[in-house]
Scaffold this motif. Structure first.
Motif, mmCIF file in Angstrom:
data_model
loop_
_atom_site.group_PDB
_atom_site.id
_atom_site.type_symbol
_atom_site.label_atom_id
_atom_site.label_comp_id
_atom_site.label_asym_id
_atom_site.label_seq_id
_atom_site.Cartn_x
_atom_site.Cartn_y
_atom_site.Cartn_z
ATOM 1 N N ALA A 185 14.709 7.202 17.285
ATOM 2 C CA ALA A 185 13.773 6.800 16.260
ATOM 3 C C ALA A 185 13.746 5.188 16.226
ATOM 4 N N LEU A 186 12.475 4.672 15.793
ATOM 5 C CA LEU A 186 12.347 3.485 15.069
ATOM 6 C C LEU A 186 12.219 3.549 13.851
ATOM 7 N N ILE A 187 13.047 2.664 13.165
ATOM 8 C CA ILE A 187 12.644 2.744 11.548
ATOM 9 C C ILE A 187 12.079 1.415 11.063
ATOM 10 N N ASN A 188 10.935 1.717 10.408
ATOM 11 C CA ASN A 188 10.101 0.429 10.370
ATOM 12 C C ASN A 188 10.101 0.264 8.698
ATOM 13 N N VAL A 189 11.245 -0.406 8.479
ATOM 14 C CA VAL A 189 11.951 -0.726 7.059
ATOM 15 C C VAL A 189 10.645 -1.193 6.097
ATOM 16 N N ASP A 190 9.775 -2.074 6.611
ATOM 17 C CA ASP A 190 9.061 -2.936 5.555
ATOM 18 C C ASP A 190 7.517 -2.545 5.888
ATOM 19 N N GLY A 191 7.346 -1.450 6.579
ATOM 20 C CA GLY A 191 5.995 -1.023 6.796
ATOM 21 C C GLY A 191 5.319 -1.802 7.654
ATOM 22 N N LEU A 192 5.756 -2.657 8.539
ATOM 23 C CA LEU A 192 4.932 -3.602 9.180
ATOM 24 C C LEU A 192 3.705 -2.958 9.889
ATOM 25 N N ALA A 193 2.381 -3.439 10.161
ATOM 26 C CA ALA A 193 1.657 -2.972 10.934
ATOM 27 C C ALA A 193 2.069 -3.015 12.527
ATOM 28 N N LEU A 194 2.362 -2.015 13.185
ATOM 29 C CA LEU A 194 2.992 -2.082 14.343
ATOM 30 C C LEU A 194 1.740 -1.244 15.389
ATOM 31 N N SER A 195 1.979 -1.997 16.785
ATOM 32 C CA SER A 195 1.013 -1.307 17.576
ATOM 33 C C SER A 195 1.677 -0.092 18.657
ATOM 34 N N PRO A 196 1.216 1.015 18.940
ATOM 35 C CA PRO A 196 1.729 1.766 19.681
ATOM 36 C C PRO A 196 2.111 1.525 21.151
ATOM 37 N N LEU A 197 3.091 2.002 21.866
ATOM 38 C CA LEU A 197 2.850 1.613 23.219
ATOM 39 C C LEU A 197 2.178 2.599 24.117
ATOM 40 N N ILE A 198 1.849 3.669 23.885
ATOM 41 C CA ILE A 198 0.960 4.685 24.365
ATOM 42 C C ILE A 198 0.083 5.108 23.174
ATOM 43 N N ARG A 199 -1.510 5.417 23.755
ATOM 44 C CA ARG A 199 -2.359 5.867 22.849
ATOM 45 C C ARG A 199 -2.941 7.277 23.260
ATOM 46 N N GLY A 200 -3.400 7.962 22.198
ATOM 47 C CA GLY A 200 -4.139 9.115 22.354
ATOM 48 C C GLY A 200 -3.706 10.279 21.653
#
Ligand code: PLP
Length: 371
Positions: free
Chosen positions: A200-215
């Motif tokens: 898992a990746l925990i995004n503590v501060d809710g940053l806007a992140l881009s996915p590695l894969i889409r769909g």
């Protein structure tokens, strides 16, 4: 006939019985976690229960947890997700960080493998482009623990983003994302007795992140694709064991590790314990006994049914000088002779004694041959 002794938990831990049971139950569910029918809802319940338990492992909020295929993917996601043009990583990061970062600036470490905080601050101050700083919580080869709170404090002061690879630390030392102050934390299932292929990746501060894969819309579009129900179920079950009794388990392991190191020092002349004066994981010993290369040691122990790693074990199974040891300032011969002994939940009281008997026997044999 002696039973095999497994002392390579930092590479992977055996599957916990609780995880095996959860996997078995999840395999009986017919349903996609996105489907609205009963089977789909049952799958969704497992995923969301696991998310709560995995979040609790590091005092995070469940909705900050994105399930991935493991630590490697979570590290890739973290490094690629922020579009920061400047990336700083420590000199002792795992390949899933240092091979991924685009032209990273390297933060030096001291002889114990601890990041140089003054150097980090100077690097941040030298350029006002905000940076992504990625420093692991604890090293896989040496167990040395980094001062993540301080890394986060300095980085935030300069407007940067902090990612921490917590794969080796989670379950072995308390990890609380709030007191660490990191923006993102990576964890992996198979190092804590869950199945490989979960993390898992925990995004503590809710940053806007881009996915590695889409769909697909799964994991809030950050990790599209039908969820790995079986892996997530096993990961959640292993995390639950740690939440329930991880502290007691690790204290026992710490004692066995400390006893092993004291006995080894008495029996092997010139033995060096890497990072001994630094804060270290309670389960890990990186041992340098001069004059025997790690490959010989690992193979000799394996013949006698004892599984350990060379410090530099890599995915191809080849053994060379450990880049981590080189970054710490050890010479080539030391970096080629380090072995790693790592205990874990399946360790038994006599495992370290068996390791010592076989290992010291090898040293005695080689010393007799040389004389
Ligand atoms: N980070 C560290 C420090 C590790 O030790 C490992 C695995 O050895 C990883 C990341 C990769 O995790 P995974 O095997 O789940 O991809």
């Amino acid at each position: 006939m002696n039973e095999n002794v497994y002392l390579d938990h930092n590479a992977t831990a055996p599957l916990r019985p609780e995880a095996r049971l959860a996997i078995d139950q999840a395999m009986g569910i017919v349903g996609n976690g996105s489907s609205v029918h009963a089977g789909g809802r049952a799958a969704r319940r497992i995923i969301e229960d696991a998310r709560r338990v995995v979040a609790a492992l590091c005092a995070a909020q469940p909705d900050t947890v994105t399930f991935t295929s493991g630590g490697t993917e979570a590290n890739n996601l973290a490094l690629g997700a922020t579009a920061m043009s400047r990336v700083l990583i420590s000199a002792v990061e795992h390949p899933s960080v240092y091979d991924v970062a685009d032209r990273p600036e390297i933060i030096p470490v001291d002889r114990d493998g601890i990041v140089d905080l003054d150097a980090l601050e100077n690097m941040l101050a030298s350029d006002n482009t905000p940076a992504l700083v990625s420093v692991m919580a604890a090293n896989n080869e040496t167990g040395v623990i980094q001062p993540i709170e301080r890394v986060a404090e300095v980085t935030r002061r300069y407007g940067g983003i902090v990612h921490c690879d917590g794969v080796q630390a989670v379950g072995k030392i308390p990890l609380d994302v709030n007191s660490l102050g990191v923006h993102m934390l990576t964890i992996s299932g198979h190092k804590i007795g869950g199945p490989a292929g979960s993390g898992a990746l925990i995004n503590v501060d809710g940053l806007a992140l881009s996915p590695l894969i889409r769909g697909g819309g799964q994991e809030k579009k950050l990790r599209p694709g039908t969820e790995n129900l079986i892996g997530i179920a096993g990961f959640g079950a292993a995390a639950q064991v740690i939440n329930d009794r991880g502290q007691a388990e690790i204290e026992k392991i710490r004692q066995w590790r400390d006893d092993l190191e004291s006995a080894a020092k008495n029996r092997i002349l010139g033995l060096e314990i890497v990072g001994q004066s630094a804060p270290r994981l309670p389960n890990t010993s990186a041992l340098i006994s001069p004059a025997i290369d790690s490959e010989t040691q690992v193979m000799a122990l394996d013949i006698d049914g004892v599984s350990i790693s060379s410090g530099s074990a890599c995915s191809s199974g080849k053994v060379g000088a450990s880049p981590v040891m080189v970054a710490m300032g050890f010479n080539d011969s030391q970096a080629r002779s380090v072995i790693r002994v790592s205990l874990g939940w399946s360790s038994r009281p006599d495992d370290t004694k068996r390791f010592l008997d076989v290992w010291c026997g090898l040293h005695d044999r080689l010393a007799r041959q040389a004389s």
